[in-house]
Design a protein around this motif. Structure first.
Motif, PDB file in Angstrom:
ATOM      1  N   ILE A  81       0.781  -1.260  -0.172  1.00  0.00           N
ATOM      2  CA  ILE A  81      -0.041   0.050  -0.048  1.00  0.00           C
ATOM      3  C   ILE A  81       0.832   1.147  -0.065  1.00  0.00           C
ATOM      4  O   ILE A  81       1.792   1.476   0.575  1.00  0.00           O
ATOM      5  CB  ILE A  81      -0.932   0.033   1.420  1.00  0.00           C
ATOM      6  N   ARG A  86      -3.056  10.343  -3.082  1.00  0.00           N
ATOM      7  CA  ARG A  86      -4.167   9.332  -2.857  1.00  0.00           C
ATOM      8  C   ARG A  86      -3.603   7.904  -2.651  1.00  0.00           C
ATOM      9  O   ARG A  86      -2.848   7.336  -3.260  1.00  0.00           O
ATOM     10  CB  ARG A  86      -4.648   9.129  -4.346  1.00  0.00           C
ATOM     11  N   ARG A  87      -4.152   6.963  -1.577  1.00  0.00           N
ATOM     12  CA  ARG A  87      -3.688   5.895  -1.317  1.00  0.00           C
ATOM     13  C   ARG A  87      -3.962   5.077  -2.196  1.00  0.00           C
ATOM     14  O   ARG A  87      -5.051   4.726  -2.826  1.00  0.00           O
ATOM     15  CB  ARG A  87      -4.521   5.816   0.109  1.00  0.00           C
ATOM     16  N   SER A  88      -3.081   4.066  -2.491  1.00  0.00           N
ATOM     17  CA  SER A  88      -3.129   3.039  -3.578  1.00  0.00           C
ATOM     18  C   SER A  88      -2.542   1.782  -3.199  1.00  0.00           C
ATOM     19  O   SER A  88      -1.484   1.749  -2.494  1.00  0.00           O
ATOM     20  CB  SER A  88      -2.707   3.571  -5.036  1.00  0.00           C
ATOM     21  N   LEU A  90      -0.455  -1.088  -4.894  1.00  0.00           N
ATOM     22  CA  LEU A  90       0.662  -1.508  -5.952  1.00  0.00           C
ATOM     23  C   LEU A  90       1.008  -2.972  -5.922  1.00  0.00           C
ATOM     24  O   LEU A  90       1.522  -3.585  -4.983  1.00  0.00           O
ATOM     25  CB  LEU A  90       1.783  -0.417  -5.835  1.00  0.00           C
ATOM     26  N   ARG A 103      -2.236  -1.145 -10.412  1.00  0.00           N
ATOM     27  CA  ARG A 103      -2.649  -0.018  -9.453  1.00  0.00           C
ATOM     28  C   ARG A 103      -4.079   0.082  -9.297  1.00  0.00           C
ATOM     29  O   ARG A 103      -4.856   0.154 -10.145  1.00  0.00           O
ATOM     30  CB  ARG A 103      -2.129   1.353  -9.959  1.00  0.00           C
ATOM     31  N   PHE A 104      -4.363  -0.164  -7.741  1.00  0.00           N
ATOM     32  CA  PHE A 104      -5.845   0.033  -7.495  1.00  0.00           C
ATOM     33  C   PHE A 104      -5.949   1.212  -6.477  1.00  0.00           C
ATOM     34  O   PHE A 104      -5.277   1.190  -5.410  1.00  0.00           O
ATOM     35  CB  PHE A 104      -6.131  -1.165  -6.598  1.00  0.00           C
ATOM     36  N   PHE A 105      -6.918   1.974  -6.606  1.00  0.00           N
ATOM     37  CA  PHE A 105      -7.236   3.264  -5.768  1.00  0.00           C
ATOM     38  C   PHE A 105      -8.155   2.873  -4.908  1.00  0.00           C
ATOM     39  O   PHE A 105      -8.357   3.293  -3.842  1.00  0.00           O
ATOM     40  CB  PHE A 105      -7.435   4.474  -6.743  1.00  0.00           C
ATOM     41  N   HIS A 106      -9.085   2.168  -5.340  1.00  0.00           N
ATOM     42  CA  HIS A 106     -10.091   1.597  -4.390  1.00  0.00           C
ATOM     43  C   HIS A 106      -9.995   0.100  -4.395  1.00  0.00           C
ATOM     44  O   HIS A 106     -10.072  -0.785  -5.216  1.00  0.00           O
ATOM     45  CB  HIS A 106     -11.490   1.822  -5.349  1.00  0.00           C
ATOM     46  N   LYS A 112      -6.822  -7.126  -1.008  1.00  0.00           N
ATOM     47  CA  LYS A 112      -5.370  -6.987  -0.455  1.00  0.00           C
ATOM     48  C   LYS A 112      -4.658  -8.280  -0.066  1.00  0.00           C
ATOM     49  O   LYS A 112      -3.710  -8.786  -0.549  1.00  0.00           O
ATOM     50  CB  LYS A 112      -5.248  -6.299   0.762  1.00  0.00           C
ATOM     51  N   VAL A 137      -4.339   0.159 -14.470  1.00  0.00           N
ATOM     52  CA  VAL A 137      -5.093   0.790 -13.296  1.00  0.00           C
ATOM     53  C   VAL A 137      -6.704   0.254 -13.409  1.00  0.00           C
ATOM     54  O   VAL A 137      -7.150   0.156 -14.346  1.00  0.00           O
ATOM     55  CB  VAL A 137      -5.111   2.209 -13.615  1.00  0.00           C
ATOM     56  N   HIS A 138      -6.854  -0.373 -12.234  1.00  0.00           N
ATOM     57  CA  HIS A 138      -7.998  -1.201 -11.898  1.00  0.00           C
ATOM     58  C   HIS A 138      -8.311  -2.143 -13.081  1.00  0.00           C
ATOM     59  O   HIS A 138      -9.421  -1.986 -13.884  1.00  0.00           O
ATOM     60  CB  HIS A 138      -9.138  -0.093 -11.727  1.00  0.00           C
TER      61      HIS A 138
END
Length: 701
Positions: A81, A86-88, A90, A103-106, A112, A137-138
């Motif tokens: 993490i 923005r917390r993401s 990786l 990369r996941f922002f949500h 996890k 990304v996502h």
């Protein structure tokens, strides 16, 4: 021409199973599908993908390029993490050929845990450049801590047009159910076998299956361009349905017969002798075609196209006189009061010396004057009637209408045109119809949108008309443009200054034109400046236009209300502000307001920088040519048929699968097939019902 409210149902039969017959489709989902025009299982099968994704192959990470949309597979080597703006989450994955970041922002705690080091993962997504190399990304993914992942897809993955509240996965699952139904149920093959063989069209069922699940080796470029044989098969049938519908409309109109209007030339020869000019060869040719139509016992349905200033009104006058010679009335209808009033002035000058009585009917004609006009129309004392859409109103009763001339047809819509046809019907006969337009219509649109009409083209300008020089200039050089107007007006010429706005709001447009008028009056105090816009009362608008025509004004500041029909030969300069906001055909119409005399004329297109690539291309066409048909072809290419035909006719052009520009090469063969199917009414009805539902009934007004 057809209703534009939603997409028509594609069901060829009332017995087609409803969409609720599929598993999982309740009332709420059925409502969402209905927004896409999907009411039955066949409707769903005809809801084709807009594009495809290739999930059939796993691509090595080492060969990826930014922009690739693909499937990759590898092992998670790091999962952290990252805190920052923005917390993401990786995840670094490797496959032996390279490394990629996910990369996941949500994300949730469960995600996890799933995306832990050592897990095998397969992803689908778009490759983008990131801070530490390539990343997705996502992405869509499947992760497994056990050996082996599920097999890759066997077909290309379809991406369907969506509506709010629907997801691709849900629609794909429903399509799979529909394809299973297709194996045992039936979507009827409506094109006769000889037709399919002659034009090398694949079977309907085979085409539908292919397009929903293209094999791995499918030509994706052809599919993306809409040129795959399976797509062309469906486009062919849809275009055929539209063409058949217009043929049926023509047949319905002509079922009633029409008065035979023989060309005695008693009045028309007098009229032509009194004109200060001779008709061009093109005018003579088109007049002869119209004359021949009027002598037949079937209603004439003819579209006359002629570029701005080619002399269509004179052709209409000759046709009107042929009706009057046979003791019938003629109606001339225009889309705006300005144009209708101009027709009334011209016809009055032409007809009064011949002893012919005219009536004039528009929205502004009220009270006692209106009653007088209505009585003259009803008792036949008005031999030629000129007006706006007011002629459609129920209170208008013609004594004996033999000919209806509709100017700028695309501004009316077919329902209104057909309701005027009803005005002349005595239970047995319909009036002849002559439709005129100064908006050149590309052959593609003529063959599809106006397939119920015979077409004539006045392709020659009267002698003495000078081509208009078109200049494209940035509004940063406004002072130079104003100086050009000053010089032209000082030399005794007149000019137009046209303002446009992006917003549709008429009040904003009027505000803009009023500001322009104030600015021009400050900078050109020696000129007499008038103002015209859509919010003005008709009487005030007509008064300003008349003053401009009488050369009592030097400069007319206006909105695009002056686009059609204003004839001031002394005007030699046209300034159009923000031309990038208008369609090419509209710009061509506006430009046609100048160059109507023998003096060199200019049209200045004053744009606001920066221009988009498409805007530069469009303005370049205006600078390079005054050929209305070439301009119309380019307009069709850039904006599509709905814009060219006008908002009232876009409904008929809302194809589900076909594209007029892309599939224009099919139109000649479609006309041939339509003619062959004339003896097969059941087939014709089934094809039109499949693609248009009950909308072909628009002919019954």
């Amino acid at each position: 021409m057809y209703s534009s409210s939603g997409s028509p149902s594609i069901s060829a039969s009332a017995n087609a199973p409803a969409i609720t017959a599929l598993k999982g489709v309740g009332a709420a989902l059925a409502l969402k599908l209905a927004r896409l025009g999907i009411h039955s299982i066949p409707d769903l099968l005809f809801h084709l993908p807009s594009r495809y994704q290739d999930r059939t192959r796993i691509i090595p990470i080492g060969s990826l390029q930014p922009g690739d949309e693909c499937v990759i597979e590898g092992t998670i080597r790091a999962s952290d993490i990252q805190m920052g703006r923005r917390r993401s989450l990786l995840c670094r994955i490797q496959d032996g050929t390279g490394t990629l970041t996910l990369r996941f922002f949500h994300f949730s705690a469960a995600q996890k845990n799933t995306l832990a080091v050592g897990a095998s993962i397969r992803c689908f997504g778009e490759v983008r450049p990131g801070p530490a190399g390539l990343e997705m990304v996502h992405p869509e993914y499947r992760a497994s801590h056990a050996e082996g992942l599920t097999p890759v897809e066997e077909c290309l993955t379809p991406i369907y047009p969506m509506t709010e509240g629907l997801q691709q996965g849900r629609v794909r699952a429903l399509i799979q159910q529909a394809l299973t139904w297709l194996e045992t149920g039936s979507v009827r093959e409506l094109l006769p076998e000889p037709v399919r063989q002659q034009w090398r069209l694949p079977a309907l069922k085979k085409s539908l299956v292919y397009l929903h699940a293209p094999p791995v080796d499918a030509d994706q470029h052809l599919l993306l361009e809409g040129m795959h044989p399976a797509q062309r098969r469906l486009a062919f049938e849809e275009l055929l349905a539209h063409h058949l519908t217009l043929m049926q409309l023509r047949h319905k109109v002509q079922e009633h017969g029409a008065p035979i209007l023989n060309a005695t030339q008693r009045l028309s020869s007098q009229f032509l002798r009194q004109l200060p000019f001779q008709l061009t060869q093109a005018q003579q040719r088109v007049s002869a075609e119209v004359c021949a139509d009027l002598e037949k016992p079937l209603p004439m349905l003819r579209l006359v196209q002629g570029d701005v200033g080619s002399g269509k009104t004179v052709v209409a006058a000759v046709a009107a006189l042929q009706a009057v010679e046979n003791r019938y009335q003629a109606a001339i209808m225009a889309p705006t009061e300005i144009l209708a009033e101009q027709h009334f002035i011209n016809f009055s000058q032409w007809m009064e010396p011949l002893g012919i009585k005219l009536a004039w009917l528009a929205g502004k004609v009220k009270g006692k004057q209106r009653a007088i006009q209505l009585e003259a129309i009803a008792d036949g004392s008005a031999q030629i009637v000129i007006g706006t859409h007011a002629l459609f109103q129920e209170e208008v009763r013609f004594y004996n209408l033999g000919l209806a001339v509709i100017d700028e047809q695309h501004r009316f819509g077919v329902h209104q045109r057909l309701s005027l046809r009803e005005k002349g019907r005595d239970g047995k006969r319909s009036p002849h119809q002559l439709i005129m337009t100064a908006t050149p219509i590309p052959r593609t649109l003529t063959m599809s949108a106006y397939a119920d009409l015979d077409c004539s083209v006045i392709d020659e300008l009267p002698p003495g008309r000078t081509p208009v020089n078109t200049v494209v200039i940035a509004d940063s050089r406004r002072d130079q443009v104003i100086e050009r107007v000053r010089v032209a007006c000082a030399a005794g010429r007149q000019a137009y200054w046209v303002c446009t706005l992006i917003e549709e709001s008429e009040s904003l447009q009027c505000q803009a034109v009023e500001v322009a008028e104030i600015m021009l009056k400050e900078q050109l105090p020696e000129l007499r400046i008038g103002l015209v816009h859509g919010r003005m009362k008709s009487k005030d608008k007509a008064e300003v236009m008349q003053r401009f025509k009488a050369a009592e004004l030097d400069l007319l500041v206006a909105t695009t209300v002056i686009e059609v029909g204003v004839d001031v030969p002394n005007a030699s300069v046209m300034i159009i502000e923000n031309p990038e906001r208008l369609g090419l055909s509209q710009l061509h119409q506006l430009r046609g307001r100048v160059g109507r005399g023998s003096v060199e004329s200019f049209c200045v297109l004053m744009y606001h920088a920066p221009l988009s690539k498409q805007s530069r291309e469009r303005l370049a066409v205006m600078r390079e040519t005054t050929d209305g048909f070439r301009i119309a072809e380019k307009d069709l290419e850039l904006r599509g048929p709905g814009e060219i035909l006008g908002t009232r006719q876009t409904g008929m052009m809302q194809f589900r699968i076909a594209d007029l520009q892309r599939d224009s090469d099919l139109l000649d063969s479609i006309r041939q097939v339509a003619a062959e199917l004339a003896d097969a009414p059941d087939v014709m009805e089934s094809i039109t019902r499949r693609w248009l539902g009950h909308q072909e009934d628009y002919g019954h007004v």
